[in-house]
Design a protein around this motif. Structure first.
Motif, PDB file in Angstrom:
ATOM      1  N   SER A 260      48.808  33.214  41.742  1.00 35.29           N
ATOM      2  CA  SER A 260      49.963  33.139  42.635  1.00 35.29           C
ATOM      3  C   SER A 260      49.676  33.753  43.990  1.00 35.29           C
ATOM      4  O   SER A 260      50.464  33.578  44.926  1.00 35.29           O
ATOM      5  CB  SER A 260      51.152  33.877  42.005  1.00 35.29           C
ATOM      6  OG  SER A 260      50.894  35.273  41.946  1.00 35.29           O
ATOM      7  N   GLY A 261      48.573  34.496  44.121  1.00 35.83           N
ATOM      8  CA  GLY A 261      48.292  35.212  45.354  1.00 35.83           C
ATOM      9  C   GLY A 261      48.966  36.555  45.412  1.00 35.83           C
ATOM     10  O   GLY A 261      48.850  37.277  46.408  1.00 35.83           O
ATOM     11  N   GLY A 262      49.675  36.933  44.333  1.00 38.25           N
ATOM     12  CA  GLY A 262      50.355  38.218  44.283  1.00 38.25           C
ATOM     13  C   GLY A 262      49.438  39.336  43.815  1.00 38.25           C
ATOM     14  O   GLY A 262      48.258  39.130  43.523  1.00 38.25           O
ATOM     15  N   THR A 263      50.010  40.526  43.710  1.00 34.82           N
ATOM     16  CA  THR A 263      49.235  41.719  43.366  1.00 34.82           C
ATOM     17  C   THR A 263      48.586  41.604  41.994  1.00 34.82           C
ATOM     18  O   THR A 263      47.396  41.897  41.833  1.00 34.82           O
ATOM     19  CB  THR A 263      50.150  42.956  43.401  1.00 34.82           C
ATOM     20  OG1 THR A 263      50.785  43.036  44.677  1.00 34.82           O
ATOM     21  CG2 THR A 263      49.357  44.231  43.172  1.00 34.82           C
ATOM     22  N   ASP A 264      49.337  41.174  40.992  1.00 38.85           N
ATOM     23  CA  ASP A 264      48.842  41.174  39.612  1.00 38.85           C
ATOM     24  C   ASP A 264      47.659  40.223  39.429  1.00 38.85           C
ATOM     25  O   ASP A 264      46.617  40.602  38.890  1.00 38.85           O
ATOM     26  CB  ASP A 264      49.967  40.787  38.644  1.00 38.85           C
ATOM     27  CG  ASP A 264      51.185  41.701  38.777  1.00 38.85           C
ATOM     28  OD1 ASP A 264      51.050  42.775  39.389  1.00 38.85           O
ATOM     29  OD2 ASP A 264      52.255  41.316  38.288  1.00 38.85           O
ATOM     30  N   SER A 265      47.826  38.969  39.867  1.00 35.66           N
ATOM     31  CA  SER A 265      46.741  38.003  39.668  1.00 35.66           C
ATOM     32  C   SER A 265      45.575  38.270  40.615  1.00 35.66           C
ATOM     33  O   SER A 265      44.420  37.995  40.271  1.00 35.66           O
ATOM     34  CB  SER A 265      47.257  36.566  39.841  1.00 35.66           C
ATOM     35  OG  SER A 265      47.866  36.388  41.104  1.00 35.66           O
ATOM     36  N   SER A 266      45.850  38.835  41.798  1.00 36.18           N
ATOM     37  CA  SER A 266      44.761  39.167  42.725  1.00 36.18           C
ATOM     38  C   SER A 266      43.880  40.274  42.168  1.00 36.18           C
ATOM     39  O   SER A 266      42.650  40.258  42.344  1.00 36.18           O
ATOM     40  CB  SER A 266      45.327  39.578  44.085  1.00 36.18           C
ATOM     41  OG  SER A 266      45.951  38.495  44.732  1.00 36.18           O
ATOM     42  N   LEU A 267      44.490  41.249  41.496  1.00 36.59           N
ATOM     43  CA  LEU A 267      43.700  42.325  40.896  1.00 36.59           C
ATOM     44  C   LEU A 267      42.824  41.791  39.775  1.00 36.59           C
ATOM     45  O   LEU A 267      41.655  42.179  39.641  1.00 36.59           O
ATOM     46  CB  LEU A 267      44.621  43.433  40.377  1.00 36.59           C
ATOM     47  CG  LEU A 267      43.917  44.645  39.747  1.00 36.59           C
ATOM     48  CD1 LEU A 267      42.918  45.272  40.718  1.00 36.59           C
ATOM     49  CD2 LEU A 267      44.930  45.678  39.278  1.00 36.59           C
ATOM     50  N   ILE A 268      43.350  40.874  38.962  1.00 37.17           N
ATOM     51  CA  ILE A 268      42.530  40.258  37.915  1.00 37.17           C
ATOM     52  C   ILE A 268      41.346  39.529  38.538  1.00 37.17           C
ATOM     53  O   ILE A 268      40.205  39.649  38.074  1.00 37.17           O
ATOM     54  CB  ILE A 268      43.373  39.291  37.059  1.00 37.17           C
ATOM     55  CG1 ILE A 268      44.389  40.065  36.220  1.00 37.17           C
ATOM     56  CG2 ILE A 268      42.473  38.463  36.141  1.00 37.17           C
ATOM     57  CD1 ILE A 268      45.329  39.173  35.435  1.00 37.17           C
ATOM     58  N   LEU A 269      41.600  38.779  39.601  1.00 36.07           N
ATOM     59  CA  LEU A 269      40.535  38.044  40.273  1.00 36.07           C
ATOM     60  C   LEU A 269      39.454  38.995  40.794  1.00 36.07           C
ATOM     61  O   LEU A 269      38.256  38.774  40.568  1.00 36.07           O
ATOM     62  CB  LEU A 269      41.121  37.229  41.427  1.00 36.07           C
ATOM     63  CG  LEU A 269      40.127  36.557  42.388  1.00 36.07           C
ATOM     64  CD1 LEU A 269      39.198  35.612  41.633  1.00 36.07           C
ATOM     65  CD2 LEU A 269      40.876  35.822  43.494  1.00 36.07           C
ATOM     66  N   ALA A 270      39.869  40.047  41.482  1.00 42.66           N
ATOM     67  CA  ALA A 270      38.897  40.979  42.061  1.00 42.66           C
ATOM     68  C   ALA A 270      38.101  41.699  40.982  1.00 42.66           C
ATOM     69  O   ALA A 270      36.883  41.881  41.110  1.00 42.66           O
ATOM     70  CB  ALA A 270      39.619  41.980  42.959  1.00 42.66           C
ATOM     71  N   MET A 271      38.768  42.120  39.918  1.00 37.96           N
ATOM     72  CA  MET A 271      38.069  42.817  38.834  1.00 37.96           C
ATOM     73  C   MET A 271      37.133  41.874  38.089  1.00 37.96           C
ATOM     74  O   MET A 271      36.035  42.265  37.684  1.00 37.96           O
ATOM     75  CB  MET A 271      39.080  43.444  37.875  1.00 37.96           C
ATOM     76  CG  MET A 271      39.758  44.693  38.414  1.00 37.96           C
ATOM     77  SD  MET A 271      40.790  45.496  37.153  1.00 37.96           S
ATOM     78  CE  MET A 271      40.972  47.142  37.859  1.00 37.96           C
ATOM     79  N   MET A 272      37.555  40.635  37.905  1.00 38.24           N
ATOM     80  CA  MET A 272      36.695  39.673  37.229  1.00 38.24           C
ATOM     81  C   MET A 272      35.427  39.436  38.041  1.00 38.24           C
ATOM     82  O   MET A 272      34.320  39.346  37.487  1.00 38.24           O
ATOM     83  CB  MET A 272      37.455  38.361  37.008  1.00 38.24           C
ATOM     84  CG  MET A 272      36.718  37.360  36.135  1.00 38.24           C
ATOM     85  SD  MET A 272      37.650  35.819  35.919  1.00 38.24           S
ATOM     86  CE  MET A 272      39.038  36.386  34.948  1.00 38.24           C
ATOM     87  N   LYS A 273      35.600  39.348  39.346  1.00 42.07           N
ATOM     88  CA  LYS A 273      34.440  39.179  40.221  1.00 42.07           C
ATOM     89  C   LYS A 273      33.518  40.394  40.140  1.00 42.07           C
ATOM     90  O   LYS A 273      32.287  40.286  40.262  1.00 42.07           O
ATOM     91  CB  LYS A 273      34.919  38.977  41.661  1.00 42.07           C
ATOM     92  CG  LYS A 273      33.840  38.506  42.618  1.00 42.07           C
ATOM     93  CD  LYS A 273      33.395  37.083  42.298  1.00 42.07           C
ATOM     94  CE  LYS A 273      32.359  36.591  43.285  1.00 42.07           C
ATOM     95  NZ  LYS A 273      31.883  35.226  42.947  1.00 42.07           N
ATOM     96  N   HIS A 274      34.104  41.558  39.882  1.00 43.55           N
ATOM     97  CA  HIS A 274      33.347  42.810  39.782  1.00 43.55           C
ATOM     98  C   HIS A 274      32.486  42.855  38.519  1.00 43.55           C
ATOM     99  O   HIS A 274      31.403  43.458  38.525  1.00 43.55           O
ATOM    100  CB  HIS A 274      34.330  43.986  39.794  1.00 43.55           C
ATOM    101  CG  HIS A 274      33.689  45.328  39.664  1.00 43.55           C
ATOM    102  ND1 HIS A 274      33.012  45.949  40.708  1.00 43.55           N
ATOM    103  CD2 HIS A 274      33.612  46.185  38.608  1.00 43.55           C
ATOM    104  CE1 HIS A 274      32.558  47.116  40.291  1.00 43.55           C
ATOM    105  NE2 HIS A 274      32.904  47.288  39.031  1.00 43.55           N
TER     106      HIS A 274
END
Length: 642
Positions: A260-274
């Motif tokens: 959605s581009g919101g905080t919750d899904s953005s954090l999942i995206l960033a952590m997954m990339k990590h």
């Protein structure tokens, strides 16, 4: 979602194998391995695994039996701590085998050891006992019926249970009234009076024609709350990273995110990339998003190098998808459009595992007015000597006055104070709503047919108050957590997400619903959840570290298709057919002359009611046409429903 089904007590039942075959086939989606059946003693069991759920215990997708113990298991889902438990139990690291060995050793207490997303059925042919359970958040569904003769029918979908022609099909009108209020069926109820759900974190045991049910998980209470912000942020980070990592595809395939581009899904995206160098796909439903939000989600997708897809839908395309969407519903619902369409798009991009940011709300989004509850408890302490019914009547009366006079104080200087009072009395009355509604219990009762006896009906709020009364704590924040988690308000959506994804041959992942992460969030103080006028402090601070300050300070973003406009516009001709006088009177649930004015009111002014209030009866009727009306021998998806 794999299809699992069984009938226990077949010594009183003719044609069990054919019935179980129908049960499995009607639950199964495309892309499965084929129906497997086995009759063992006094039970018949069946399953159909999805291709992505292929078990290492049997690469042919057969039913797993442990010959030496006489135990057979049907498993939908997986454990995340199989390796750890197999070492402890001294067995091979196979999910089915670990569950059986743990059950042999500890009985139903074994459930406390499992971490994963699962529902399973264990048949003990030596003692003629059937044992079944669901994971603590109820990601995988499981329903059952017990006949007057003691025969148990159990399956992973209500429509599977109804393929047994001996199961009565009487509609549970009281449960429907709760559905109109909550826009979800409150566990363990379903639309069918004789069919119940095994609750989240719950178990069932059938023995000698009798069923016993219970819970192995209830929200834990931590009297000493964590109030160290640095430790809490760091610990939450570590647990969320672990939750994301253990849900990655077991092969080397690329994961996806409903974004959605919101905080919750953005954090999942960033952590997954990590934690992984795999290519990540993101899928956004863009209808209802502003241009600024669109650009922001695109920029983050580009920054993290995802394969980004945007999904647009209209009322016409929704009409085309609606039969498939309603078919996936375990019980009727009003939303999950983005889950269905997002995973359909994921499947088109060869993604078999998709993550979602759903699940932060029950633990990290406390109600803003909770700090005022204890103060108001002292102010209104003179009410305490009154009887409970008298207090409830007073609460209802004050709520009605405040609600009806809302326009007078909406823009006034006392708005916040009156709002706090209103929500306090709603809280005391037990109105813990998940969906917004413009209808209240007394109004809802009047929508039902005059031929239905409504005396003695319990309103949804009374069910919540029972949790409130039984809560071993007095802190409003802990009570709020316990009500939402115990009554399953969030969890009604979770198995629907699972089923919608399974229809599209995709596994759904909910890292924020990880049990260890949830338990930790419950141990954190209120001040580390709601801070500086914003909730989700732990998520926001981690977002600050992994994404950006801008992302951490975002307001709530979600998939927001213009559903109200569709209901009042492109979907209206279909609604007129489904809620016609002929259809309503034929079904016999509602009084058409009481129900239809709601639709006229909404069509005239869509802001006068939440769209879900008028959509809920529509999806209920469509669900009944698809799941309840077909004959027991019919296992096909109904093609004509409106």
């Amino acid at each position: 979602m794999s299809a699992i089904a069984a009938i226990a007590g077949i010594d009183r039942f003719e044609g069990a194998e054919e019935v179980v075959r129908r049960m499995v086939e009607v639950i199964s989606f495309s892309g499965s391995l084929g129906t497997k059946l086995r009759t063992i003693g006094n039970a018949c069991l069946g399953q159909n695994l999805q291709l992505y759920d292929r078990s290492p215990a049997d690469h042919e997708g057969g039913i797993f039996t442990q010959q030496e113990t006489g135990l057979t298991i049907l498993l939908d889902g997986e454990l995340y701590n199989t390796a750890e438990l197999s070492a402890e139990l001294g067995c091979r690291d196979i999910d089915e085998l670990v569950i059986l060995e743990a059950y042999l050793k500890s009985g139903k207490d074994c459930l406390e050891k499992f971490r994963g997303t699962f529902s399973f059925i264990v048949w003990d042919s030596k003692d003629s006992v059937l044992f079944a359970a669901r994971d603590f958040f109820g990601e995988k569904p499981l329903y059952y019926n017990i006949s007057p003769e003691g025969t148990l029918t159990i399956a992973s979908a209500v429509r599977g249970i109804l393929r047994n022609g001996n199961v009565p099909r009487e509609i549970d009108f009281e449960a429907v009234s709760h559905y109109l209020y909550e826009k979800a069926f409150i566990l363990p109820d379903t639309p069918v009076k004789s069919v119940k759900s095994v609750v989240n974190g719950g178990w069932l045991e059938w023995r000698a024609g009798r069923v016993e049910t219970g819970r192995y998980w209830t929200p834990p209470y931590f009297p000493e709350k964590i109030d160290d912000p640095e430790y809490a942020v760091r610990k939450y980070r570590d647990l969320l990273l672990e939750a994301i990592a253990k849900r990655l595809p077991k092969d080397s395939s690329s994961p996806g995110i409903l974004y959605s581009g919101g905080t919750d899904s953005s954090l999942i995206l960033a952590m997954m990339k990590h934690i992984t160098d795999r290519k990540i796909s993101t899928f956004s439903l863009i209808d209802g998003m502003g241009e600024e939000d669109l650009e922001y989600s695109r920029a983050l997708s580009e920054r993290f190098g995802t394969k980004h897809a945007e999904i647009s839908i209209s009322a016409e395309s929704l009409m085309e998808s609606l039969p498939d969407l309603v078919w996936t519903y375990g019980t009727p619902g009003v939303a999950l459009l983005h889950g269905f369409l997002g995973t359909r798009e994921a499947h088109a991009h060869d993604v078999t595992v998709a993550y979602t940011g759903l699940g932060v709300e029950p633990t990290l989004e406390p109600l803003w007015y909770l700090p005022y509850i204890n103060i108001l408890e002292k102010v209104f302490s003179p009410f305490r000597p009154l009887s409970e019914r008298s207090r409830e009547n007073i609460y209802d009366f004050i709520c009605m006055i405040l609600r009806n006079s809302g326009s007078k104080w909406e823009a006034g200087k006392h708005r916040r104070a009156v709002s706090i009072l209103y929500y306090y009395f709603m809280y005391k009355r037990g109105h813990f709503r998940w969906y917004s509604t413009g209808l209240y219990p007394d109004q809802i009762k009047k929508l039902f047919s005059k031929r239905i006896d409504k005396s003695g009906w319990q309103i949804a709020a009374d069910g919540y108050r029972s949790v409130y009364r039984d809560c071993p704590v007095s802190d409003p924040h802990d009570i709020n957590n316990r009500v939402f988690l115990s009554k399953g308000l969030t969890f009604n959506a979770v198995p629907k997400f699972e089923s919608a994804a399974a229809f599209n041959n995709v596994l759904m992942r909910f890292p924020y619903l990880d049990q260890d992460l949830t338990d930790f969030a419950l141990s954190v103080s209120y001040d580390l959840k709601y801070r500086n006028g914003q909730n989700k402090f732990l998520v926001r601070e981690n977002c600050r570290a992994f994404v950006s300050d801008e992302c951490a300070d975002l307001g709530k973003k979600a998939f927001k298709p213009p559903f109200g406009g569709w209901v009042a516009g492109g979907l209206w001709p279909m609604i007129e057919k489904v809620i016609s006088r002929e259809a309503v009177e034929k079904r016999g649930i509602f009084d058409y002359d009481a129900l239809w004015p709601l639709y006229e009111r909404f069509r005239k002014d869509p802001s006068s009611l939440p769209w879900a209030d008028v959509w809920a009866p529509v999806t209920l009727e469509l669900w009944l046409r698809m799941h309840l009306d077909p004959a027991p021998g019919d296992t096909s998806i109904p093609s004509e429903i409106f």
